[in-house]
Enzyme design. Structure first.
Site, mmCIF file in Angstrom:
data_model
loop_
_atom_site.group_PDB
_atom_site.id
_atom_site.type_symbol
_atom_site.label_atom_id
_atom_site.label_comp_id
_atom_site.label_asym_id
_atom_site.label_seq_id
_atom_site.Cartn_x
_atom_site.Cartn_y
_atom_site.Cartn_z
ATOM 1 N N LYS A 1 -29.753 -46.207 -8.049
ATOM 2 C CA LYS A 1 -30.638 -44.994 -8.242
ATOM 3 C C LYS A 1 -32.094 -45.351 -7.926
ATOM 4 O O LYS A 1 -32.766 -44.763 -7.011
ATOM 5 C CB LYS A 1 -30.767 -44.658 -9.642
ATOM 6 C CG LYS A 1 -29.475 -44.173 -10.225
ATOM 7 C CD LYS A 1 -29.226 -43.603 -11.602
ATOM 8 C CE LYS A 1 -29.936 -44.616 -12.778
ATOM 9 N NZ LYS A 1 -28.768 -45.662 -12.822
ATOM 10 N N ARG B 1 -30.545 -38.045 -19.170
ATOM 11 C CA ARG B 1 -29.421 -38.941 -19.501
ATOM 12 C C ARG B 1 -28.676 -38.310 -20.735
ATOM 13 O O ARG B 1 -27.580 -39.026 -20.948
ATOM 14 C CB ARG B 1 -29.942 -40.320 -19.958
ATOM 15 C CG ARG B 1 -29.835 -41.340 -18.675
ATOM 16 C CD ARG B 1 -30.861 -42.535 -19.562
ATOM 17 N NE ARG B 1 -30.099 -43.735 -18.810
ATOM 18 C CZ ARG B 1 -30.797 -44.505 -17.971
ATOM 19 N NH1 ARG B 1 -31.954 -44.328 -17.417
ATOM 20 N NH2 ARG B 1 -30.324 -45.693 -17.559
ATOM 21 N N ARG C 1 -28.429 -58.962 -9.093
ATOM 22 C CA ARG C 1 -30.088 -58.102 -9.073
ATOM 23 C C ARG C 1 -31.138 -59.252 -9.569
ATOM 24 O O ARG C 1 -30.924 -59.878 -10.437
ATOM 25 C CB ARG C 1 -30.125 -56.992 -9.742
ATOM 26 C CG ARG C 1 -31.528 -56.368 -9.892
ATOM 27 C CD ARG C 1 -31.450 -55.043 -10.429
ATOM 28 N NE ARG C 1 -30.901 -54.958 -12.029
ATOM 29 C CZ ARG C 1 -30.893 -53.756 -12.406
ATOM 30 N NH1 ARG C 1 -31.103 -52.460 -11.590
ATOM 31 N NH2 ARG C 1 -30.517 -53.702 -13.766
ATOM 32 N N ARG D 1 -33.353 -59.117 -15.191
ATOM 33 C CA ARG D 1 -33.932 -58.078 -16.311
ATOM 34 C C ARG D 1 -32.976 -58.763 -17.493
ATOM 35 O O ARG D 1 -31.843 -58.881 -17.539
ATOM 36 C CB ARG D 1 -33.451 -56.769 -16.020
ATOM 37 C CG ARG D 1 -34.779 -56.162 -15.691
ATOM 38 C CD ARG D 1 -34.388 -54.831 -14.908
ATOM 39 N NE ARG D 1 -33.376 -53.974 -15.912
ATOM 40 C CZ ARG D 1 -32.973 -52.506 -15.472
ATOM 41 N NH1 ARG D 1 -33.537 -52.158 -14.194
ATOM 42 N NH2 ARG D 1 -32.172 -51.780 -15.984
ATOM 43 N N ARG E 1 -24.529 -50.565 -21.894
ATOM 44 C CA ARG E 1 -25.107 -49.575 -20.915
ATOM 45 C C ARG E 1 -24.170 -48.539 -20.296
ATOM 46 O O ARG E 1 -24.267 -47.527 -20.025
ATOM 47 C CB ARG E 1 -26.043 -50.253 -19.923
ATOM 48 C CG ARG E 1 -27.527 -50.819 -20.599
ATOM 49 C CD ARG E 1 -28.076 -51.715 -19.702
ATOM 50 N NE ARG E 1 -28.388 -51.377 -18.337
ATOM 51 C CZ ARG E 1 -28.601 -52.088 -17.301
ATOM 52 N NH1 ARG E 1 -28.286 -53.528 -17.413
ATOM 53 N NH2 ARG E 1 -28.842 -51.704 -16.344
HETATM 54 P P1 AP5 Z 1 -30.552 -50.402 -8.723
HETATM 55 O O1 AP5 Z 1 -31.362 -49.710 -7.615
HETATM 56 O O2 AP5 Z 1 -31.547 -51.253 -9.578
HETATM 57 O O3 AP5 Z 1 -29.680 -49.593 -9.584
HETATM 58 P P2 AP5 Z 1 -30.330 -48.606 -10.615
HETATM 59 O O4 AP5 Z 1 -29.056 -47.436 -10.497
HETATM 60 O O5 AP5 Z 1 -31.535 -48.243 -10.651
HETATM 61 O O6 AP5 Z 1 -29.779 -49.401 -11.915
HETATM 62 P P3 AP5 Z 1 -30.464 -49.827 -13.195
HETATM 63 O O7 AP5 Z 1 -29.895 -50.751 -13.936
HETATM 64 O O8 AP5 Z 1 -31.997 -49.761 -13.000
HETATM 65 O O9 AP5 Z 1 -30.272 -48.177 -14.088
HETATM 66 P P4 AP5 Z 1 -30.271 -47.859 -15.526
HETATM 67 O O10 AP5 Z 1 -29.815 -46.818 -15.392
HETATM 68 O O11 AP5 Z 1 -29.333 -48.548 -16.140
HETATM 69 O O12 AP5 Z 1 -31.449 -48.629 -16.070
HETATM 70 P P5 AP5 Z 1 -33.020 -48.010 -16.199
HETATM 71 O O13 AP5 Z 1 -33.714 -48.984 -15.569
HETATM 72 O O14 AP5 Z 1 -32.952 -46.680 -15.789
HETATM 73 O O15 AP5 Z 1 -29.428 -51.473 -7.744
HETATM 74 C C1 AP5 Z 1 -28.773 -52.437 -8.489
HETATM 75 C C2 AP5 Z 1 -28.661 -53.676 -7.801
HETATM 76 O O16 AP5 Z 1 -28.107 -53.258 -6.657
HETATM 77 C C3 AP5 Z 1 -30.115 -54.094 -7.051
HETATM 78 O O17 AP5 Z 1 -30.024 -55.643 -6.810
HETATM 79 C C4 AP5 Z 1 -29.981 -53.490 -5.628
HETATM 80 O O18 AP5 Z 1 -30.669 -54.193 -4.627
HETATM 81 C C5 AP5 Z 1 -28.492 -53.537 -5.428
HETATM 82 N N1 AP5 Z 1 -28.198 -52.395 -4.524
HETATM 83 C C6 AP5 Z 1 -28.305 -50.932 -4.507
HETATM 84 N N2 AP5 Z 1 -27.619 -50.412 -3.626
HETATM 85 C C7 AP5 Z 1 -26.988 -51.267 -2.819
HETATM 86 C C8 AP5 Z 1 -26.241 -51.126 -1.887
HETATM 87 N N3 AP5 Z 1 -25.766 -49.726 -1.519
HETATM 88 N N4 AP5 Z 1 -25.540 -52.005 -1.587
HETATM 89 C C9 AP5 Z 1 -26.014 -53.206 -1.862
HETATM 90 N N5 AP5 Z 1 -26.697 -53.550 -2.731
HETATM 91 C C10 AP5 Z 1 -27.224 -52.321 -3.507
HETATM 92 O O19 AP5 Z 1 -33.176 -47.938 -17.843
HETATM 93 C C11 AP5 Z 1 -33.353 -49.194 -18.461
HETATM 94 C C12 AP5 Z 1 -33.050 -48.819 -19.873
HETATM 95 O O20 AP5 Z 1 -34.040 -47.858 -20.172
HETATM 96 C C13 AP5 Z 1 -32.008 -47.925 -20.344
HETATM 97 O O21 AP5 Z 1 -30.874 -48.923 -20.781
HETATM 98 C C14 AP5 Z 1 -32.421 -47.282 -21.554
HETATM 99 O O22 AP5 Z 1 -32.433 -48.292 -22.854
HETATM 100 C C15 AP5 Z 1 -33.834 -47.081 -21.351
HETATM 101 N N6 AP5 Z 1 -33.961 -45.589 -20.772
HETATM 102 C C16 AP5 Z 1 -34.279 -45.130 -19.394
HETATM 103 N N7 AP5 Z 1 -34.295 -43.974 -19.138
HETATM 104 C C17 AP5 Z 1 -33.926 -43.173 -20.258
HETATM 105 C C18 AP5 Z 1 -33.540 -41.879 -20.617
HETATM 106 N N8 AP5 Z 1 -33.640 -41.135 -19.728
HETATM 107 N N9 AP5 Z 1 -32.867 -41.754 -22.014
HETATM 108 C C19 AP5 Z 1 -32.912 -42.778 -22.871
HETATM 109 N N10 AP5 Z 1 -33.002 -44.224 -22.592
HETATM 110 C C20 AP5 Z 1 -33.675 -44.321 -21.370
#
Ligand code: AP5
Length: 230
Positions: free
Chosen positions: A16, A93, A132, A167, A178
């Protein structure tokens, strides 16, 4: 500059953040990522940061009321800069978050134009999260992958020169929490947006460029792909 509003939906590690960055670059609209906003609050030790830290470190969702306020503030800030289009990454979410967003947009006679679900198989996600690397500076926050998107110099951010980190929530046990949270709280939003007729499925297991191309096509044409037949 686009005035359209998009949501990128998908499990942790689906891509994402990476794809939101690319889409925002193409459409010249802001990338509003609740994960990044919350990590910045934690790094700056703000009252919100102190409250959400234990949730984030253990992989649990942050309470709805906290994250809704954080996101609404970010939308307001964009609005003040006359930016009405944006990409939401990591929000909503839960049903409560989706309903809160819908309510605020409705009041302004606005809507989410397209919700893009990045459909990515579990085994691909495990691999992506274990490889990552992230820039720890909240002002930078660049994301790399030692296999698919390595930095130019090993372990150093191309953009700001900081040492890259794994991370704290990318440990195997926290990833499992998660993922569980995703399937319990977030995956049901697929039906929610399917019923509203604005959901598009994009396969997330292609290369970065292939997935980016499919997402851009969907965003520009508004054509909605259905879920692949299982
Ligand atoms: P990446 O783009 O980093 O993936 P992502 O989907 O953004 O993963 P996240 O782990 O950041 O999502 P998340 O939803 O768990 O965490 P968030 O930060 O939102 O890609 C992953 C890896 O793959 C990277 O190394 C990238 O380079 C690689 N990659 C990507 N696409 C690729 C491809 N096509 N081919 C090869 N490699 C590829 O949230 C963190 C925490 O915050 C949550 O756990 C929660 O505690 C809190 N939080 C955030 N938002 C909320 C909410 N709305 N409600 C409640 N809690 C929340």
């Amino acid at each position: 500059m686009s005035d359209k509003r998009y949501v990128l939906l998908g499990p942790p590690g689906a891509g994402k953040g990476t794809q939101a960055e690319k889409l925002c670059g193409e459409l010249k609209i802001p990338h509003l990522a609740t994960g990044d906003l919350l990590r910045a609050a934690v790094a700056n030790q703000t009252p919100v940061g102190l409250e959400v830290k234990p949730f984030m470190e253990s992989g649990r969702l942050v309470p709805d009321e906290v994250v809704i306020n954080v996101l609404m503030e970010a939308i307001e800030t964009a609005k003040k800069k006359k930016l009405s289009g944006y990409v939401l990454d990591g929000f909503p979410r839960t049903f409560r978050q989706a309903e809160a967003l819908e309510k605020v947009l409705k009041k302004r006679k606005e809507k989410i134009d397209l919700v893009i679900l990045i459909d990515t198989p579990d085994e691909v996600i495990q691999e992506r999260l274990s490889t990552r690397r992230s820039c720890p500076d909240p002002l930078c926050g660049a994301v790399y992958n030692i296999k698919s998107k390595p930095p130019k110099k090993a372990n150093v951010c191309d953009l700001c020169g900081k040492q890259l980190v794994i991370r704290s929530d990318d440990q195997p046990e926290t990833i499992r929490v998660r993922q569980k949270q995703y399937w319990h709280d977030t995956a049901p939003l697929v039906d929610f947006y399917e019923r509203r007729g604005n959901l598009c499925h994009v396969p997330g297991d292609g290369s970065l460029e292939e997935v980016a191309e499919l997402i851009l096509q969907a965003a520009q044409t508004g054509i909605r792909r259905k879920a692949p037949r299982k």
